[in-house]
Motif scaffolding. Structure first.
Motif, PDB file in Angstrom:
ATOM      1  N   ILE A   1       0.862  -1.186   0.000  1.00 50.23           N
ATOM      2  CA  ILE A   1       0.000   0.000   0.000  1.00 50.23           C
ATOM      3  C   ILE A   1       0.895   1.231   0.000  1.00 50.23           C
ATOM      4  O   ILE A   1       1.861   1.308   0.755  1.00 50.23           O
ATOM      5  CB  ILE A   1      -0.909   0.027   1.245  1.00 50.23           C
ATOM      6  CG1 ILE A   1      -1.823  -1.191   1.258  1.00 50.23           C
ATOM      7  CG2 ILE A   1      -1.707   1.312   1.311  1.00 50.23           C
ATOM      8  CD1 ILE A   1      -2.642  -1.318   2.521  1.00 50.23           C
ATOM      9  N   THR A   2       0.580   2.192  -0.826  1.00 48.47           N
ATOM     10  CA  THR A   2       1.309   3.455  -0.854  1.00 48.47           C
ATOM     11  C   THR A   2       0.449   4.513  -0.181  1.00 48.47           C
ATOM     12  O   THR A   2      -0.735   4.669  -0.525  1.00 48.47           O
ATOM     13  CB  THR A   2       1.607   3.882  -2.308  1.00 48.47           C
ATOM     14  OG1 THR A   2       2.376   2.858  -2.928  1.00 48.47           O
ATOM     15  CG2 THR A   2       2.374   5.185  -2.340  1.00 48.47           C
ATOM     16  N   LEU A   3       1.018   5.206   0.755  1.00 50.96           N
ATOM     17  CA  LEU A   3       0.294   6.263   1.464  1.00 50.96           C
ATOM     18  C   LEU A   3       0.875   7.616   1.071  1.00 50.96           C
ATOM     19  O   LEU A   3       2.088   7.804   1.103  1.00 50.96           O
ATOM     20  CB  LEU A   3       0.417   6.068   2.977  1.00 50.96           C
ATOM     21  CG  LEU A   3      -0.099   4.749   3.522  1.00 50.96           C
ATOM     22  CD1 LEU A   3       0.246   4.616   4.994  1.00 50.96           C
ATOM     23  CD2 LEU A   3      -1.598   4.641   3.315  1.00 50.96           C
ATOM     24  N   ALA A   8       7.087  -0.209  11.802  1.00 49.56           N
ATOM     25  CA  ALA A   8       6.398   0.682  12.738  1.00 49.56           C
ATOM     26  C   ALA A   8       4.970   0.947  12.271  1.00 49.56           C
ATOM     27  O   ALA A   8       4.031   0.925  13.069  1.00 49.56           O
ATOM     28  CB  ALA A   8       7.171   1.986  12.894  1.00 49.56           C
ATOM     29  N   VAL A   9       4.792   1.189  10.961  1.00 49.25           N
ATOM     30  CA  VAL A   9       3.449   1.428  10.422  1.00 49.25           C
ATOM     31  C   VAL A   9       2.578   0.189  10.607  1.00 49.25           C
ATOM     32  O   VAL A   9       1.429   0.284  11.054  1.00 49.25           O
ATOM     33  CB  VAL A   9       3.522   1.822   8.924  1.00 49.25           C
ATOM     34  CG1 VAL A   9       2.139   1.803   8.288  1.00 49.25           C
ATOM     35  CG2 VAL A   9       4.157   3.189   8.769  1.00 49.25           C
ATOM     36  N   VAL A  10       3.135  -0.988  10.307  1.00 49.47           N
ATOM     37  CA  VAL A  10       2.362  -2.229  10.452  1.00 49.47           C
ATOM     38  C   VAL A  10       1.954  -2.428  11.908  1.00 49.47           C
ATOM     39  O   VAL A  10       0.801  -2.753  12.206  1.00 49.47           O
ATOM     40  CB  VAL A  10       3.161  -3.437   9.911  1.00 49.47           C
ATOM     41  CG1 VAL A  10       2.479  -4.739  10.270  1.00 49.47           C
ATOM     42  CG2 VAL A  10       3.342  -3.319   8.409  1.00 49.47           C
ATOM     43  N   ARG A  11       2.882  -2.222  12.837  1.00 51.43           N
ATOM     44  CA  ARG A  11       2.551  -2.411  14.263  1.00 51.43           C
ATOM     45  C   ARG A  11       1.485  -1.426  14.717  1.00 51.43           C
ATOM     46  O   ARG A  11       0.570  -1.789  15.468  1.00 51.43           O
ATOM     47  CB  ARG A  11       3.811  -2.275  15.123  1.00 51.43           C
ATOM     48  CG  ARG A  11       4.707  -3.488  15.010  1.00 51.43           C
ATOM     49  CD  ARG A  11       5.841  -3.433  15.985  1.00 51.43           C
ATOM     50  NE  ARG A  11       6.750  -4.554  15.740  1.00 51.43           N
ATOM     51  CZ  ARG A  11       7.894  -4.724  16.358  1.00 51.43           C
ATOM     52  NH1 ARG A  11       8.303  -3.864  17.269  1.00 51.43           N
ATOM     53  NH2 ARG A  11       8.659  -5.754  16.070  1.00 51.43           N
ATOM     54  N   LEU A  12       1.602  -0.175  14.291  1.00 52.17           N
ATOM     55  CA  LEU A  12       0.598   0.820  14.675  1.00 52.17           C
ATOM     56  C   LEU A  12      -0.779   0.442  14.115  1.00 52.17           C
ATOM     57  O   LEU A  12      -1.798   0.589  14.802  1.00 52.17           O
ATOM     58  CB  LEU A  12       1.019   2.205  14.193  1.00 52.17           C
ATOM     59  CG  LEU A  12       2.141   2.856  15.001  1.00 52.17           C
ATOM     60  CD1 LEU A  12       2.703   4.064  14.262  1.00 52.17           C
ATOM     61  CD2 LEU A  12       1.657   3.254  16.387  1.00 52.17           C
TER      62      LEU A  12
END
Length: 87
Positions: A4-6, A31-35
């Motif tokens: 996914i591109t944000l 970090a993004v996945v964990r959040l």
């Protein structure tokens, strides 16, 4: 796994991701996945290195000077090194 591109992330979100990555010493992607896992309620179990214990916080700083000295005195015998054991 899906990619996914944000785009146009608010600065606060970027800061939160960077702080989590720095704090946990992980990549920005992790970090993004964990959040996201935490926000979705999917991350229930924490790794041992991530677990913080606060069960003895109430005890910190609660001893009197005399109690601390008595405790230190009791530890002195345990801190002695027996040279015979290190041959």
């Amino acid at each position: 796994m899906k990619t996914i591109t944000l785009r146009n992330l608010p600065r606060e979100i970027v800061r939160a991701v960077e702080q989590k990555a720095r704090r946990e010493r992980i990549s920005l992607t992790k970090a993004v996945v964990r959040l996201l896992e935490e926000a979705a309620g999917l991350r229930k179990e924490r790794k041992p290195e991530e677990v913080l214990h606060h069960d003895l916080d109430w005890l910190a700083g609660s001893w009197t000077k005399e109690e601390a000295q008595a405790f230190e005195g009791a530890l002195q015998e345990q801190r002695k090194i027996d040279p015979e054991l290190w041959k």
